[in-house]
Write an enzyme that holds these catalytic residues in place. Structure first.
Site, PDB file in Angstrom:
ATOM      1  CG  ASP A 183     -29.216 -10.754  19.539  1.00  0.00           C
ATOM      2  OD1 ASP A 183     -29.433 -11.444  20.597  1.00  0.00           O
ATOM      3  OD2 ASP A 183     -30.151 -10.298  18.631  1.00  0.00           O
ATOM      4  CG  HIS A 185     -30.853 -14.600  17.959  1.00  0.00           C
ATOM      5  ND1 HIS A 185     -31.100 -15.668  17.401  1.00  0.00           N
ATOM      6  CD2 HIS A 185     -31.198 -13.461  17.589  1.00  0.00           C
ATOM      7  CE1 HIS A 185     -32.196 -14.879  16.546  1.00  0.00           C
ATOM      8  NE2 HIS A 185     -32.148 -13.791  16.633  1.00  0.00           N
ATOM      9  CD  GLU A 209     -31.326  -8.027  21.290  1.00  0.00           C
ATOM     10  OE1 GLU A 209     -32.452  -8.458  20.357  1.00  0.00           O
ATOM     11  OE2 GLU A 209     -30.970  -6.720  20.812  1.00  0.00           O
ATOM     12  CD  GLU A 235     -35.399 -10.736  20.059  1.00  0.00           C
ATOM     13  OE1 GLU A 235     -35.686 -11.564  19.068  1.00  0.00           O
ATOM     14  OE2 GLU A 235     -34.092 -10.345  20.236  1.00  0.00           O
ATOM     15  CG  ASP A 257     -41.356  -6.558  17.826  1.00  0.00           C
ATOM     16  OD1 ASP A 257     -42.281  -5.907  17.500  1.00  0.00           O
ATOM     17  OD2 ASP A 257     -40.583  -7.041  17.324  1.00  0.00           O
ATOM     18  CG  HIS A 284     -37.256  -7.072  18.563  1.00  0.00           C
ATOM     19  ND1 HIS A 284     -38.072  -7.813  17.971  1.00  0.00           N
ATOM     20  CD2 HIS A 284     -35.963  -7.708  18.550  1.00  0.00           C
ATOM     21  CE1 HIS A 284     -37.525  -8.761  17.293  1.00  0.00           C
ATOM     22  NE2 HIS A 284     -36.054  -8.770  17.636  1.00  0.00           N
TER      23      HIS A 284
END
Length: 381
Positions: A183, A185, A209, A235, A257, A284
């Site tokens: 990730d 992020h 990700e 996400e 999500d 997610h």
């Protein structure tokens, strides 16, 4: 059957639970939350409840349309998360009223079990190899880790190699028969992601990700053409319209999500859109038991599911964990890295209302960290 009440509960470590009650004695549960903005989402649920009281909870699609489109100002994480939790609860009620699991109402099961992954390393990843090895020894066949802490727009060769070395350490620890996802992020600029991704290719991550921030999604096409690493995102996308321009970009995995992107109803539509672009679904879900139960119900009905995130032992949990609010933990029990399909009605779980009400007396004020670079400027968390 009519809706009589919507009650929200702020429960540790950072969740909001929603209870929807009916005059038929059937109660549905949802999880409407934006992490760090829980009180704001609760206020949105309260506003939306004015429309729902006295209406039939089984009219899920009509309610979804009104709640998302009935206001002049639409969209965004707060509204779509409020709707998401309501939508989950309405599916839960409808399933219980029909004595069927939600996946049966979505067309029936396409699989008997769902592969999950475990988190390692925390926000500023460290000791990831030992943690990854421990998760594999516990039965998981896939782990996910943050690639880095904060990074500058074009960071040093040393910081760049640190990312690669951490992933290499995990790959060495878990071997080639297990998977590691990384990730970013949104902590890397497009330029830095372009530098790091080719260096990860020999390590064959399952996916990377949020290689770039969602506001830079227009760059995903160029990145996907440059690298063989599967790219994942979603996400922080909240509707099928948010995914409309991302799916053709070449991403490999969509990650809506179910507690942010409009609930079961909308994520099912996003999954179908993704299928048309040969994009897999990996919802997610670093959240609580209701969000995970809703995600699993979808996963049992969605053909293009890749894997499911779950939050057991995740670094955000302090003092409370995923299974603390369930009467029976069996439906969410992970064995050998998988969750087996339950035949229980609705979302398939029974919430311990007394535990929820006790926890809500404590509540929480979780906020995500605010990071800064050494020069004092804001850094992406």
């Amino acid at each position: 059957m009519k809706i009589t009440a919507l009650d929200t509960f702020l429960v540790p470590p950072r969740w909001v639970f929603l209870r929807v009650r009916t005059d038929a004695g059937i109660t549905g549960w949802g999880e409407p939350v934006v992490e760090g903005r829980a009180e704001t989402v609760r206020a949105a649920v309260a506003e939306l409840s004015e429309y729902l009281i006295g209406r039939d909870p089984r009219h899920i699609e009509d309610h979804w349309q009104v709640l998302t489109r009935g206001g002049f100002y639409r969209g965004g994480p707060v509204l779509s998360s409020a709707v998401a939790g309501i939508d989950q609860a309405l599916w839960d009620i409808t399933g219980k009223a029909s004595n069927l699991p939600v996946y049966a109402l979505l067309g029936g099961p396409v699989r008997d079990k769902i592969r999950t992954y475990a988190w390692v390393g925390g926000d500023r990843p460290a000791e990831v190899a030992d943690q990854a090895r421990a998760q594999v020894e516990a039965g998981f066949t896939a782990v996910k880790m943050n690639g880095s802490a904060e990074m500058t727009a074009i960071d040093t060769p040393a910081r760049t190699r640190e990312v690669v070395d951490r992933v290499a350490a995990v790959r060495a620890a878990i071997g080639d028969t297990n998977d590691v996802a990384v990730d970013f992020h949104g902590r890397m600029s497009t330029a830095q992601a372009r530098r790091v991704l080719p260096l990860l290719e020999p390590l064959l991550p399952m996916f990377v990700e949020e290689a770039v921030l969602p506001e830079h999604s227009a760059h995903l096409g160029a990145l996907s053409r440059q690298t063989s690493v599967p790219l994942a995102t979603g996400e922080r996308l909240y509707s099928r319209w948010d995914f409309r321009d991302v799916l053709p970009s070449g991403i490999a995995v969509a990650q809506p999500d179910v507690s942010h992107a409009g609930g079961i109803s909308e994520v099912r539509r996003i999954a179908a859109m993704a299928e048309a672009y040969d994009v897999a679904l990996a919802p997610h879900c670093p959240l609580g038991p209701i969000a995970l139960a809703a995600s699993l119900q979808l996963g049992f009905a969605v053909p293009n599911l890749l894997i499911q995130e779950q939050s057991l032992g995740i670094h955000y949990h302090h003092g409370n964990d995923l299974l603390d609010y369930l009467v029976d933990t069996g439906p969410l029990r992970v064995e050998q890295g998988e969750v087996r399909r339950t035949r229980a009605a609705g979302l398939g779980i029974e919430i311990d209302e007394a535990a929820v009400e006790r926890a809500a007396q404590q509540g929480h004020r979780w906020r995500n960290p605010v990071w800064r670079h050494p020069d004092g400027s804001f850094a992406e968390w």
